[in-house]
Design a protein around this motif. Structure first.
Motif, PDB file in Angstrom:
ATOM      1  N   UNK A 197      61.451  56.820  38.320  1.00  0.00           N
ATOM      2  CA  UNK A 197      61.148  55.383  38.537  1.00  0.00           C
ATOM      3  C   UNK A 197      59.319  55.611  38.477  1.00  0.00           C
ATOM      4  N   UNK A 198      59.058  54.434  37.789  1.00  0.00           N
ATOM      5  CA  UNK A 198      57.574  54.055  37.416  1.00  0.00           C
ATOM      6  C   UNK A 198      56.751  53.657  38.622  1.00  0.00           C
ATOM      7  N   UNK A 199      55.620  53.682  38.523  1.00  0.00           N
ATOM      8  CA  UNK A 199      54.746  52.981  39.383  1.00  0.00           C
ATOM      9  C   UNK A 199      54.979  51.758  39.809  1.00  0.00           C
ATOM     10  N   UNK A 200      54.662  50.934  40.925  1.00  0.00           N
ATOM     11  CA  UNK A 200      54.701  49.658  41.006  1.00  0.00           C
ATOM     12  C   UNK A 200      53.827  48.891  40.182  1.00  0.00           C
ATOM     13  N   UNK A 201      53.923  47.625  40.025  1.00  0.00           N
ATOM     14  CA  UNK A 201      52.948  46.825  39.248  1.00  0.00           C
ATOM     15  C   UNK A 201      53.091  45.602  39.680  1.00  0.00           C
ATOM     16  N   UNK A 202      52.007  44.765  40.074  1.00  0.00           N
ATOM     17  CA  UNK A 202      52.103  43.377  40.361  1.00  0.00           C
ATOM     18  C   UNK A 202      50.576  42.718  40.168  1.00  0.00           C
ATOM     19  N   UNK A 203      50.780  41.845  39.208  1.00  0.00           N
ATOM     20  CA  UNK A 203      49.364  41.093  38.921  1.00  0.00           C
ATOM     21  C   UNK A 203      48.938  39.835  39.959  1.00  0.00           C
ATOM     22  N   UNK A 204      47.864  39.996  40.507  1.00  0.00           N
ATOM     23  CA  UNK A 204      47.532  38.769  41.289  1.00  0.00           C
ATOM     24  C   UNK A 204      46.061  38.590  40.683  1.00  0.00           C
ATOM     25  N   UNK A 205      45.669  37.194  41.134  1.00  0.00           N
ATOM     26  CA  UNK A 205      44.351  36.528  40.752  1.00  0.00           C
ATOM     27  C   UNK A 205      43.931  35.970  42.134  1.00  0.00           C
ATOM     28  N   UNK A 206      42.708  35.828  42.014  1.00  0.00           N
ATOM     29  CA  UNK A 206      42.076  34.949  43.249  1.00  0.00           C
ATOM     30  C   UNK A 206      42.605  33.556  42.965  1.00  0.00           C
ATOM     31  N   UNK A 207      42.876  32.783  44.068  1.00  0.00           N
ATOM     32  CA  UNK A 207      43.203  31.354  44.021  1.00  0.00           C
ATOM     33  C   UNK A 207      42.042  30.402  43.843  1.00  0.00           C
ATOM     34  N   UNK A 208      42.174  29.447  43.172  1.00  0.00           N
ATOM     35  CA  UNK A 208      40.995  28.646  42.968  1.00  0.00           C
ATOM     36  C   UNK A 208      39.822  28.936  41.841  1.00  0.00           C
ATOM     37  N   UNK A 209      38.767  28.183  41.928  1.00  0.00           N
ATOM     38  CA  UNK A 209      37.778  28.138  41.146  1.00  0.00           C
ATOM     39  C   UNK A 209      36.734  29.112  41.583  1.00  0.00           C
ATOM     40  N   UNK A 210      36.058  30.013  40.988  1.00  0.00           N
ATOM     41  CA  UNK A 210      35.237  30.829  41.426  1.00  0.00           C
ATOM     42  C   UNK A 210      34.189  30.974  40.251  1.00  0.00           C
ATOM     43  N   UNK A 211      32.930  31.494  40.743  1.00  0.00           N
ATOM     44  CA  UNK A 211      31.767  31.428  39.701  1.00  0.00           C
ATOM     45  C   UNK A 211      31.838  32.657  38.809  1.00  0.00           C
ATOM     46  N   UNK A 253      48.208  42.710  49.496  1.00  0.00           N
ATOM     47  CA  UNK A 253      48.580  41.532  48.596  1.00  0.00           C
ATOM     48  C   UNK A 253      49.169  40.713  49.347  1.00  0.00           C
ATOM     49  N   UNK A 254      50.049  40.814  50.110  1.00  0.00           N
ATOM     50  CA  UNK A 254      50.905  39.952  51.027  1.00  0.00           C
ATOM     51  C   UNK A 254      49.996  39.202  51.964  1.00  0.00           C
ATOM     52  N   UNK A 255      48.886  39.835  52.640  1.00  0.00           N
ATOM     53  CA  UNK A 255      47.841  39.363  53.347  1.00  0.00           C
ATOM     54  C   UNK A 255      47.153  38.196  52.469  1.00  0.00           C
ATOM     55  N   UNK A 256      46.741  38.648  51.607  1.00  0.00           N
ATOM     56  CA  UNK A 256      45.916  37.577  50.511  1.00  0.00           C
ATOM     57  C   UNK A 256      46.902  36.319  50.014  1.00  0.00           C
ATOM     58  N   UNK A 257      48.160  36.743  49.778  1.00  0.00           N
ATOM     59  CA  UNK A 257      48.973  35.623  49.626  1.00  0.00           C
ATOM     60  C   UNK A 257      49.186  34.675  50.768  1.00  0.00           C
ATOM     61  N   UNK A 258      49.550  35.288  51.886  1.00  0.00           N
ATOM     62  CA  UNK A 258      49.817  34.490  52.963  1.00  0.00           C
ATOM     63  C   UNK A 258      48.412  33.608  53.336  1.00  0.00           C
ATOM     64  N   UNK A 259      47.271  34.193  53.161  1.00  0.00           N
ATOM     65  CA  UNK A 259      45.982  33.550  53.658  1.00  0.00           C
ATOM     66  C   UNK A 259      45.607  32.540  52.380  1.00  0.00           C
ATOM     67  N   UNK A 260      46.435  32.302  51.412  1.00  0.00           N
ATOM     68  CA  UNK A 260      46.113  31.284  50.370  1.00  0.00           C
ATOM     69  C   UNK A 260      44.920  32.075  49.390  1.00  0.00           C
ATOM     70  N   UNK A 261      44.595  33.136  49.496  1.00  0.00           N
ATOM     71  CA  UNK A 261      43.385  33.498  48.566  1.00  0.00           C
ATOM     72  C   UNK A 261      43.688  34.156  47.320  1.00  0.00           C
ATOM     73  N   UNK A 262      45.111  34.341  47.057  1.00  0.00           N
ATOM     74  CA  UNK A 262      45.548  34.905  45.884  1.00  0.00           C
ATOM     75  C   UNK A 262      46.907  34.297  45.423  1.00  0.00           C
ATOM     76  N   UNK A 264      37.360  42.853  44.788  1.00  0.00           N
ATOM     77  CA  UNK A 264      38.102  43.130  43.443  1.00  0.00           C
ATOM     78  C   UNK A 264      38.403  42.087  42.759  1.00  0.00           C
ATOM     79  N   UNK A 265      39.039  40.696  43.223  1.00  0.00           N
ATOM     80  CA  UNK A 265      39.484  39.661  42.427  1.00  0.00           C
ATOM     81  C   UNK A 265      38.492  38.914  42.214  1.00  0.00           C
ATOM     82  N   UNK A 266      37.696  38.791  43.264  1.00  0.00           N
ATOM     83  CA  UNK A 266      36.348  38.120  42.663  1.00  0.00           C
ATOM     84  C   UNK A 266      35.432  38.746  41.867  1.00  0.00           C
TER      85      UNK A 266
END
Length: 85
Positions: free
Chosen positions: A1-15, A71-80, A45-47
């Motif tokens: 079984x391969x390594x996990x993969x999950x793509x995330x990005x910062x939520x919202x507009x960033x400079x 990842x779950x923390x950032x998703x729950x906080x609305x940051x990613x 890292x996302x920023x």
């Protein structure tokens, strides 16, 4: 079984900057007592990716369970958000 993969990005507009060393992680994120150090580091890292999605599992030294928790923390906080890559 391969390594996990999950793509995330910062939520919202960033400079975006030609010099990534000029980017700043907001104090409200760094001072959030509800976020772990791992989640704060992942958010930095996302920023730094300047709007481009990242796969935090790619070349990571940390345990996959710790990365998933951050990842779950950032998703729950609305940051990613999860993105399709």
């Amino acid at each position: 079984m391969g390594a996990p993969s999950e793509w995330i990005a910062a939520r919202g507009l960033w400079p975006v900057s030609a010099d990534p060393s000029e980017l700043v992680v907001p104090d409200h994120v760094l001072n959030d007592v509800e976020l772990s150090l791992a989640a704060k580091g992942l958010f930095a890292l996302l920023v730094a990716s300047q709007g481009q999605p990242i796969d935090p599992f790619d070349d990571a030294l940390e345990d996959t369970a710790d990365i998933s928790a951050a990842i779950d923390e950032l998703l729950e906080a609305g940051l990613a958000v999860r993105v399709a890559k």
